[in-house]
Design a protein around this motif. Structure first.
Motif, short mmCIF file in Angstrom:
data_model
loop_
_atom_site.label_atom_id
_atom_site.label_comp_id
_atom_site.label_asym_id
_atom_site.label_seq_id
_atom_site.Cartn_x
_atom_site.Cartn_y
_atom_site.Cartn_z
N LEU A 271 -0.42 2.16 -37.05
CA LEU A 271 -0.86 3.57 -36.61
C LEU A 271 -1.80 3.52 -38.20
CD1 LEU A 271 -0.85 6.14 -35.97
CD2 LEU A 271 0.75 6.66 -37.17
N LEU A 272 -3.13 3.48 -37.74
CA LEU A 272 -4.57 4.36 -38.72
C LEU A 272 -4.66 5.73 -38.10
CD1 LEU A 272 -5.65 2.92 -40.43
CD2 LEU A 272 -7.26 1.90 -38.88
N THR A 273 -5.24 5.46 -39.13
CA THR A 273 -5.73 7.69 -38.85
C THR A 273 -7.28 8.10 -39.65
OG1 THR A 273 -3.45 8.89 -38.87
CG2 THR A 273 -5.18 10.07 -39.96
N THR A 274 -8.16 8.27 -39.05
CA THR A 274 -9.53 8.74 -39.03
C THR A 274 -9.57 10.07 -39.18
OG1 THR A 274 -10.59 8.33 -37.19
CG2 THR A 274 -10.17 6.43 -38.27
N GLY A 275 -10.87 10.49 -40.60
CA GLY A 275 -10.92 11.64 -40.37
C GLY A 275 -12.58 11.75 -39.99
N GLY A 276 -12.98 12.55 -39.35
CA GLY A 276 -14.64 12.76 -39.09
C GLY A 276 -16.13 13.39 -39.46
N ALA A 277 -17.29 13.04 -40.00
CA ALA A 277 -17.48 14.11 -40.49
C ALA A 277 -17.55 15.64 -39.53
CB ALA A 277 -18.77 13.41 -40.33
N ASP A 278 -17.87 15.48 -38.18
CA ASP A 278 -16.86 16.76 -37.48
C ASP A 278 -16.49 17.79 -37.73
OD1 ASP A 278 -15.40 14.50 -36.07
OD2 ASP A 278 -16.54 14.92 -34.26
N GLY A 279 -15.03 17.06 -38.57
CA GLY A 279 -14.01 17.95 -38.30
C GLY A 279 -12.84 17.26 -37.47
N SER A 280 -13.39 16.10 -36.61
CA SER A 280 -12.17 15.43 -36.24
C SER A 280 -10.60 14.47 -36.85
CB SER A 280 -12.31 15.22 -35.24
OG SER A 280 -13.29 14.01 -35.38
N ILE A 281 -9.29 14.70 -36.09
CA ILE A 281 -9.11 13.63 -36.69
C ILE A 281 -8.22 12.96 -36.03
CG2 ILE A 281 -6.53 13.05 -37.72
CD1 ILE A 281 -6.74 15.66 -39.60
N TYR A 282 -9.25 11.40 -35.34
CA TYR A 282 -7.99 10.71 -34.32
C TYR A 282 -7.34 9.90 -35.30
CZ TYR A 282 -12.42 11.65 -32.12
OH TYR A 282 -13.21 12.81 -30.96
N GLN A 283 -6.04 8.89 -34.43
CA GLN A 283 -5.41 8.22 -35.07
C GLN A 283 -4.60 7.59 -33.68
OE1 GLN A 283 -1.61 10.19 -36.27
NE2 GLN A 283 -2.99 12.25 -35.10
N TYR A 284 -4.71 6.14 -34.01
CA TYR A 284 -4.80 4.89 -33.84
C TYR A 284 -3.70 4.00 -33.57
CZ TYR A 284 -10.57 5.46 -33.46
OH TYR A 284 -11.35 5.83 -33.35
N LEU A 285 -3.54 3.28 -32.50
CA LEU A 285 -2.33 2.44 -32.64
C LEU A 285 -2.99 1.34 -32.69
CD1 LEU A 285 0.10 4.51 -30.15
CD2 LEU A 285 0.28 4.11 -32.56
N LEU A 286 -2.49 -0.24 -33.21
CA LEU A 286 -3.79 -0.90 -32.92
C LEU A 286 -3.10 -2.23 -32.04
CD1 LEU A 286 -3.96 -2.04 -37.10
CD2 LEU A 286 -5.57 -0.89 -35.46
N ASP A 287 -2.12 -1.33 -31.68
CA ASP A 287 -1.00 -2.78 -30.84
C ASP A 287 -1.38 -2.14 -29.15
OD1 ASP A 287 0.07 -0.75 -30.81
OD2 ASP A 287 2.45 -1.82 -31.65
N GLU A 288 -2.44 -0.82 -28.73
CA GLU A 288 -2.74 -0.05 -27.70
C GLU A 288 -4.09 0.22 -27.71
OE1 GLU A 288 0.04 3.10 -27.08
OE2 GLU A 288 2.02 2.03 -27.59
N PRO A 289 -4.80 -0.22 -27.19
CA PRO A 289 -6.28 -0.01 -26.87
C PRO A 289 -6.45 1.03 -25.94
CG PRO A 289 -5.59 -2.14 -25.51
CD PRO A 289 -4.50 -2.56 -25.91
N ASN A 290 -5.76 1.62 -25.64
CA ASN A 290 -5.65 2.81 -24.63
C ASN A 290 -7.77 3.08 -24.27
OD1 ASN A 290 -3.68 4.59 -25.26
ND2 ASN A 290 -3.66 3.67 -27.50
N THR A 291 -7.83 2.00 -23.36
CA THR A 291 -9.18 1.92 -22.84
C THR A 291 -9.42 2.77 -21.54
OG1 THR A 291 -9.10 -0.83 -23.13
CG2 THR A 291 -10.63 0.46 -22.05
N PRO A 292 -10.17 3.89 -22.03
CA PRO A 292 -10.75 4.87 -21.30
C PRO A 292 -10.58 4.30 -19.62
CG PRO A 292 -12.25 4.77 -22.90
CD PRO A 292 -11.94 3.97 -23.13
N THR A 293 -10.78 5.01 -18.32
CA THR A 293 -10.66 4.43 -17.41
C THR A 293 -12.20 4.37 -17.11
OG1 THR A 293 -8.72 5.90 -16.71
CG2 THR A 293 -10.34 5.44 -14.81
N GLY A 294 -12.53 2.85 -16.53
CA GLY A 294 -13.59 2.34 -15.87
C GLY A 294 -13.78 1.59 -17.04
N THR A 295 -13.55 1.32 -18.18
CA THR A 295 -13.97 0.74 -19.45
C THR A 295 -12.86 -1.04 -18.98
OG1 THR A 295 -14.74 2.39 -20.88
CG2 THR A 295 -14.39 0.48 -22.02
N ALA A 296 -13.55 -1.53 -19.14
CA ALA A 296 -12.96 -3.16 -19.87
C ALA A 296 -12.27 -3.33 -20.51
CB ALA A 296 -13.90 -4.28 -19.21
N THR A 297 -11.39 -3.56 -20.22
CA THR A 297 -10.59 -4.29 -20.90
C THR A 297 -10.40 -5.47 -22.62
OG1 THR A 297 -8.17 -3.06 -20.48
CG2 THR A 297 -8.13 -3.99 -22.48
N SER A 298 -10.26 -5.33 -23.91
CA SER A 298 -10.81 -6.06 -24.28
C SER A 298 -9.81 -7.12 -25.08
CB SER A 298 -11.68 -6.14 -25.22
OG SER A 298 -11.00 -5.02 -25.87
#
Length: 573
Positions: A271-298
């Motif tokens: 679990l990794l959390t990032t903070g952006g210059a636009d005030g957003s907070i995103y949280q990533y799961l490194l074992d789950e790519p969460n690829t958007p619909t229509g995007t190829a999974t790597s």
């Protein structure tokens, strides 16, 4: 038995209170994602929050602002506890030692300060001449490293506060640094787009990691196992490197603006959390790519036939808090238990986030996820109550701050003698319980004012006496005291053959009413104020009715003409 299991899975209060902490579910990082806003904390006098740091025991949150102030917030009620003027300039970095006994902080002027757990400042060192951007302790707390805008990293001995070595190799400002949690390994990120690994013993650069295309904002080793390294930059991406392969294995995408900070979860490695210059907070799961619909999974490089040359796997955020803050998020820090995330922003607000309770969905429809416009359209946010809520929050914080400052020892203001700046009133009134009413001068205790009684005035040459009077070596005698008990107060003796008429007029004050001089002593002249600057004998400056008035000031035109005659002013052509 089946009915019992169904009851245990229901969303009722008893079971919500028995939620297991993140450490009890080490393989379920998704349950720990902080999606719910708990509280917004702000100071009475607001400043951008550059640093947020939980205390080692997790009872309080420490914030450092651009005004140089430390603020402590309660870790359970999130209310104000205390505030401290820690630095004279903006606080840029702060970290606790691994033994939890020390805190070091760095500021905009390149100063590093040592703090005990009770915030007693025990040492101040000038580590750099430019702004320090990051700071980190060694695994055994014997040394610490600083990253500075002067392109260097300095390693200091913590006990002596002495610089041991300086690491040079970056071509621009160094913005981030971190020390490996268990090894003698340093990582730094710079404005030159490079991430470097260093040997702190020899000061040699081991390798340079490329991949980012803009200024590196943060570099952090994974604290649990120490096998991964996370970096973020102003190119809207973050990367995760595997130190065993010395290459990037994950490319974190999805941010619409630059990434300003990141933080690893203390329990869940993935679990990794990032903070952006636009005030957003995103949280990533490194074992789950969460690829958007229509995007190829790597695929991850580990699953590739050629791991060394395979491209990094692209990871998309598992959860977005798009409107967490109004401006850039400068700092993120997880609670030591991993259940609360703290964020500090340029919007001068500190916010606390936590995981949603089982079955809770309202938190995903608030203004922090949807924005104020969309939340107002859905009925989850009322714009009319915004000012009221902000005013109530500010009033509550002011009450908390006032209550927190009651127990602190503030300096007591001493009463000042009226009309005499710098002289304080004695403790027992004007006379301090003594018979004498003479004022006391600073630095002289209870001694009365000194009286001028030089011993060689009677035999002094008149010319030398005039020279000493003109140079200020001999002060004029003080006026006689008030009261009838001082009748006959003798003036100081003058040298023989001394012409007192040559003294400046008005040196002696007029005699008091009812004052009788000693036999043989002539009273001083009074009423004539000629010769004194600003006091004339005409109606504009005379002392009429016992009131002395100021003479007319010279006009600006006359002053301008005098300056022109002296050659100090010329008319612009």
């Amino acid at each position: 038995m089946g009915a019992t299991e169904a009851v245990m899975m229901q969303d009722i209060g008893n079971h919500m209170e028995e939620m297991l902490p993140p450490a009890a579910r080490p393989n379920s990082a998704a349950d720990t994602i902080a999606a719910k806003m708990l509280h917004s904390s702000l100071n009475k006098i607001k400043h951008p929050i550059n640093v947020v740091k939980w205390t080692p025991e997790g009872r309080r949150l420490l914030t450092g602002s651009s005004s140089g102030e430390f603020t402590l917030w309660n870790g359970m009620g999130f209310n104000f506890e205390t505030i401290l003027q820690a630095h004279d300039s903006a606080i840029r970095a702060a970290t606790y030692s691994h033994n939890e006994d020390w805190l070091i902080s760095a500021d905009q002027d390149g100063i590093v300060k040592y703090w005990q757990t009770n915030f007693n400042n025990v040492k101040v060192i000038q580590a750099h001449l430019d702004s320090i951007r990051d700071i980190a302790f060694s695994p055994n707390d014997s040394k610490f490293v600083t990253a500075c805008d002067d392109h260097t990293l300095n390693i200091f001995d913590f006990a002596g506060g002495v610089k041991e070595s300086s690491l040079t190799g970056h071509n621009w400002d160094v913005k981030a640094v971190d020390w490996h949690p268990t090894k003698g390994l340093l990582v730094s990120g710079s404005k030159d787009h490079q991430v470097k690994l260093w040997d702190p013993r020899t000061g040699r650069c081991l390798t340079t990691l490329h991949g980012h295309k803009n200024t590196i904002a943060r570099t952090k080793f994974e604290p649990m196992r120490g096998q991964l390294l996370a970096t973020c930059a102003r190119d809207q991406t973050a990367r995760v490197f595997d130190l065993r392969m010395m290459r990037d294995i994950c490319l974190l995408r999805g941010n619409e603006r630059d990434i300003s900070t990141l933080a690893w979860h203390p329990i869940h490695v993935s679990l990794l959390t990032t903070g952006g210059a636009d005030g957003s907070i995103y949280q990533y799961l490194l074992d789950e790519p969460n690829t958007p619909t229509g995007t190829a999974t790597s695929l991850p490089p580990y699953d590739s036939p050629d791991p060394s040359n395979a491209p990094a796997q692209t990871i998309y955020p598992a959860h977005k808090i798009q409107y967490a803050h109004d401006f850039s998020v400068w700092s993120l820090d997880w609670h030591p238990l991993g259940h609360i995330l703290a964020s500090g922003s340029n919007d001068r607000v500190t916010r606390f986030w936590t995981r949603a309770r089982p079955g809770e969905t309202d938190c995903f429809n608030d203004k922090f996820h949807l924005g104020e416009e969309e939340a107002a359209a859905r009925g989850t946010w009322d714009k009319r109550d915004r000012r009221k809520m902000m005013r109530e929050d500010e009033e509550q914080e002011m009450e908390d701050e006032a209550g927190g400052l009651e127990d602190q020892k503030m300096p007591v203001k001493q009463p000042v003698l009226p009309g005499i700046p710098g002289l304080t009133m004695p403790a027992n009134g004007p006379n301090n319980g003594l018979r004498s009413s003479q004022p006391q001068f600073p630095g002289m205790g209870g001694l009365p004012p000194p009286t001028h009684a030089p011993g060689d005035i009677a035999t002094m040459d008149p010319e030398r006496f005039r020279a000493l009077m003109a140079g200020g070596a001999i002060q004029p005698p003080p006026p006689p005291p008030f009261g009838a008990q001082h009748q006959g107060f003798p003036p100081p003796p003058f040298p023989p053959n001394f012409d007192a008429s040559k003294l400046p007029p008005g040196m002696f004050p007029p005699p008091l009413q009812g004052f009788q001089p000693a036999p043989g002593v002539a009273p001083p002249s009074s009423g004539n104020s000629e010769g004194l600057p600003g006091i004339g004998s005409d109606g504009s400056g005379v002392a009429t009715g016992g009131v002395r008035r100021r003479g007319p000031l010279p006009s600006q035109q006359e002053s301008l003409m005098m300056e022109q005659q002296r050659g100090r002013f010329k008319i612009a052509r």
